[in-house]
Design an enzyme around this catalytic site. Structure first.
Site, mmCIF file in Angstrom:
data_model
loop_
_atom_site.group_PDB
_atom_site.id
_atom_site.type_symbol
_atom_site.label_atom_id
_atom_site.label_comp_id
_atom_site.label_asym_id
_atom_site.label_seq_id
_atom_site.Cartn_x
_atom_site.Cartn_y
_atom_site.Cartn_z
ATOM 1 N N ASP A 65 -1.550 -0.135 -9.978
ATOM 2 C CA ASP A 65 -1.472 -0.644 -8.745
ATOM 3 C C ASP A 65 -2.115 -1.707 -8.543
ATOM 4 O O ASP A 65 -3.549 -1.795 -8.741
ATOM 5 C CB ASP A 65 -2.239 0.419 -7.532
ATOM 6 C CG ASP A 65 -2.155 -0.219 -6.087
ATOM 7 O OD1 ASP A 65 -0.918 -0.513 -5.734
ATOM 8 O OD2 ASP A 65 -3.063 -0.069 -5.337
ATOM 9 N N THR A 98 2.140 -5.418 -3.950
ATOM 10 C CA THR A 98 0.528 -5.992 -4.157
ATOM 11 C C THR A 98 0.981 -6.834 -5.509
ATOM 12 O O THR A 98 0.171 -8.038 -5.665
ATOM 13 C CB THR A 98 -0.466 -5.122 -4.387
ATOM 14 O OG1 THR A 98 -0.160 -3.850 -5.247
ATOM 15 C CG2 THR A 98 -0.805 -4.356 -2.881
ATOM 16 N N THR A 99 1.436 -6.480 -6.611
ATOM 17 C CA THR A 99 1.545 -7.012 -7.664
ATOM 18 C C THR A 99 2.492 -8.111 -7.675
ATOM 19 O O THR A 99 2.209 -9.277 -8.168
ATOM 20 C CB THR A 99 1.988 -6.071 -9.025
ATOM 21 O OG1 THR A 99 1.021 -4.889 -8.985
ATOM 22 C CG2 THR A 99 2.009 -6.818 -10.480
ATOM 23 N N ASP A 391 1.585 4.594 -1.277
ATOM 24 C CA ASP A 391 2.415 3.210 -1.367
ATOM 25 C C ASP A 391 3.729 3.731 -0.669
ATOM 26 O O ASP A 391 4.310 2.976 -0.052
ATOM 27 C CB ASP A 391 2.515 2.678 -2.627
ATOM 28 C CG ASP A 391 1.311 1.837 -3.091
ATOM 29 O OD1 ASP A 391 0.244 1.898 -2.294
ATOM 30 O OD2 ASP A 391 1.203 1.325 -4.361
#
Length: 534
Positions: A65, A98-99, A391
């Site tokens: 994550d 997020t990545t 998520d």
């Protein structure tokens, strides 16, 4: 004679980086952060092991994550900190991507570095990026679909989004099972988006597939000794109040006594005081008392004598959520029973999960409340499973609010890049170079996804671009077979809200970093030594 020594304006320990050096420092920091998380992107991305130091030395976390990795990595570079904050905002806003947002922002700055070497001014690059962002956003909006009017189609969209989100996580082997768990939990919210009504409980032991959804509220606590273990038509008083008689509450004072009898009198006085408090609580006509703080032996005994179930030390999140779910209020004074709003539920009973006993609250007023119990072989596995499921729940909740969906697997990025390349071809002047650079940065996302799976990214991305140029707008990367495929047929769907947030956040953050031409590190504040030790 004129001195050539430069005039120093800043304090001795303050540092300053100017012009090209400052810009280079920003680029290096941002690109390093992007490279750090790049290998975790996509369904075949790798995990990172985070080893803690300091108080929790030796504690291990295994995760892919982006937000969790960046939160744990201490960064000193200012530009890197901006990207870390951006990924945190992405996590808070929509829960996923997020990545992607970090990689995209770092690729934009990598392209900006090349443009600046070609003597393009940062403001020219920014002007091009802004035009490119608008073109990409318009293409994304045009490609988005909304099936919210058809319940079955919308549920299938949610299932596809959950599968896509989970396919890059530890739960990818069980994504069908967990996608259904997540969708069932979110559908119970009836569109309210009240995420606090969904509770996640982690219990080691068993396998991931032994996780389940319980339609009720589970509290990881036990009732006191000799108290009822099952209560029907529960009237619940939820409190945050001290219930300890073991300490004399006279702070900052010392008491001298001349006999043991005096100590006994003090203890009796304390007990009487506690008995009065318990009687006030019982005057509310509750049959369940839940306290955030500890309940010591004597008041526990008084509750047992009155046939009331008393639960102590309910954790803060648990008690806040419990108040929401049961429709009660958290109280700390008990003088006005008529003003207190009690919580209610049909049944409180004990259940066993593995080796542990928990309390289940059934038939609560907030009907959508539910609990997902996550099982797993080790603490690291269930921690990562919780992050993955969180998520998925966040993305699904965001999709219920913003019902449009978009195809994943690099499809939407290629779609946006195609629109941006088209704009670059129509734009005169130097801005066209910046617009092209924006499109190249967008294509780095499908390139990275393919690279992480060990496929030929150059071949796949060129096939993707060619297909989209011919109007095949559903083409994306089929990571199971290593070729280009139709995302509609494969059911690889993502939330429009997540993609839009990735595009806007990354371009804003990259623009902000590109504007910088001076980094000033302030002088640290000096500690004044105590005169007694001088």
């Amino acid at each position: 004679m004129v001195s050539l020594n430069p005039v120093r304006i800043l304090k001795n320990e303050a540092e300053e980086e100017k012009g090209e050096i400052a810009r280079l420092s920003s680029f290096v920091g941002a690109i390093a952060i992007g490279d750090l998380v790049k290998s975790t992107l996509g369904p075949k991305g790798m995990d990172k092991i985070l080893v803690a130091h300091g108080r929790s030395a030796g504690q291990v976390e295994v995760t892919n994550d982006g937000a969790t990795i960046l939160k744990a990595v201490g960064v000193d570079n200012p530009a890197a900190k901006i990207l870390v904050d951006m990924s945190r905002v992405q996590d808070d806003e929509v829960g996923d991507g997020t990545t992607s947002v970090t990689v995209f922002a770092s690729e934009l700055l990598r392209e900006a570095e090349k443009l600046i070497e070609q003597k393009l001014h940062p403001q020219t690059i920014i002007a091009g990026w802004r035009a490119a962002t608008q073109a990409a956003r318009s293409a994304l909006i045009a490609a988005a679909q909304d099936n919210s009017q058809n319940v079955d189609k919308f549920r299938e969209d949610l299932m596809n989004i959950a599968r896509t989100t989970l396919s890059s996580k530890i739960l990818s082997q069980h994504k069908e099972y967990f996608a259904k768990l997540a969708v069932d939990a979110v559908m119970r919210l009836k569109g309210s988006g009240e995420m606090t009504a969904i509770q996640l409980i982690k219990k080691t032991g068993g396998t991931l597939e032994e996780s389940f959804l319980d339609e009720g509220f589970l509290l990881d606590k036990k009732p006191g000794v000799h108290q009822p273990k099952r209560v029907e038509n529960a009237k619940i008083l939820i409190a945050n109040t001290p219930m300890d008689t073991d300490k004399i509450k006279v702070f900052g004072s010392s008491i001298k006594v001349d006999s043991m009898a005096k100590i006994a009198e003090l203890e009796v006085a304390e007990k009487e005081k506690m008995k009065d408090k318990v009687n006030k609580i019982l005057s509310h006509n509750c049959n369940v008392f839940i306290n955030r703080q500890l309940i010591y032996n004597y008041p526990e005994q008084l509750f047992a004598d009155a046939g009331v179930m008393a639960i102590e030390h309910a954790d803060f999140d648990g008690i806040e959520r419990l108040a929401l779910v049961t429709g009660g209020e958290i109280v700390s004074t008990f003088d006005n029973p008529d003003l207190v709003k009690m919580g209610r539920c049909d049944l409180i009973e004990q259940i066993m999960i593995g080796e542990d006993t928990l309390l289940r609250f059934s038939g609560v007023p907030l009907g959508e409340a539910c609990t997902i119990v996550i099982r797993g072989a080790t603490q690291q596995i269930i921690d990562e499973a919780e992050r993955s499921l969180h998520d998925a729940l966040c993305v699904l909740t965001a999709t219920v609010k913003e019902t449009r969906v978009i195809y994943g697997g690099g499809c939407s990025e290629t779609l946006m890049a195609t629109a941006v390349y088209k704009l670059a071809a129509e734009t005169p002047g130097k801005e066209a170079m910046a617009i092209e650079a924006f499109a190249r940065a967008l294509l780095q996302l499908p390139t990275t996804i393919a690279d992480n799976a060990g496929y030929d990214s150059a071949q796949l991305v060129s096939e993707l671009r060619a297909g989209h140029s011919q109007g095949k707008n559903t083409l994306g990367l089929n990571m199971y077979e290593g070729k280009v495929g139709c995302m509609k047929e494969l059911g690889i769907t993502e939330s429009f809200a997540v993609k839009r947030q990735v595009l806007m956040s990354a371009s804003e953050a990259a623009e902000m970093i590109l504007r910088v031409d001076n980094i000033i590190k302030c002088a640290p504040r000096k500690r004044v030594p105590d005169r007694g030790y001088c």
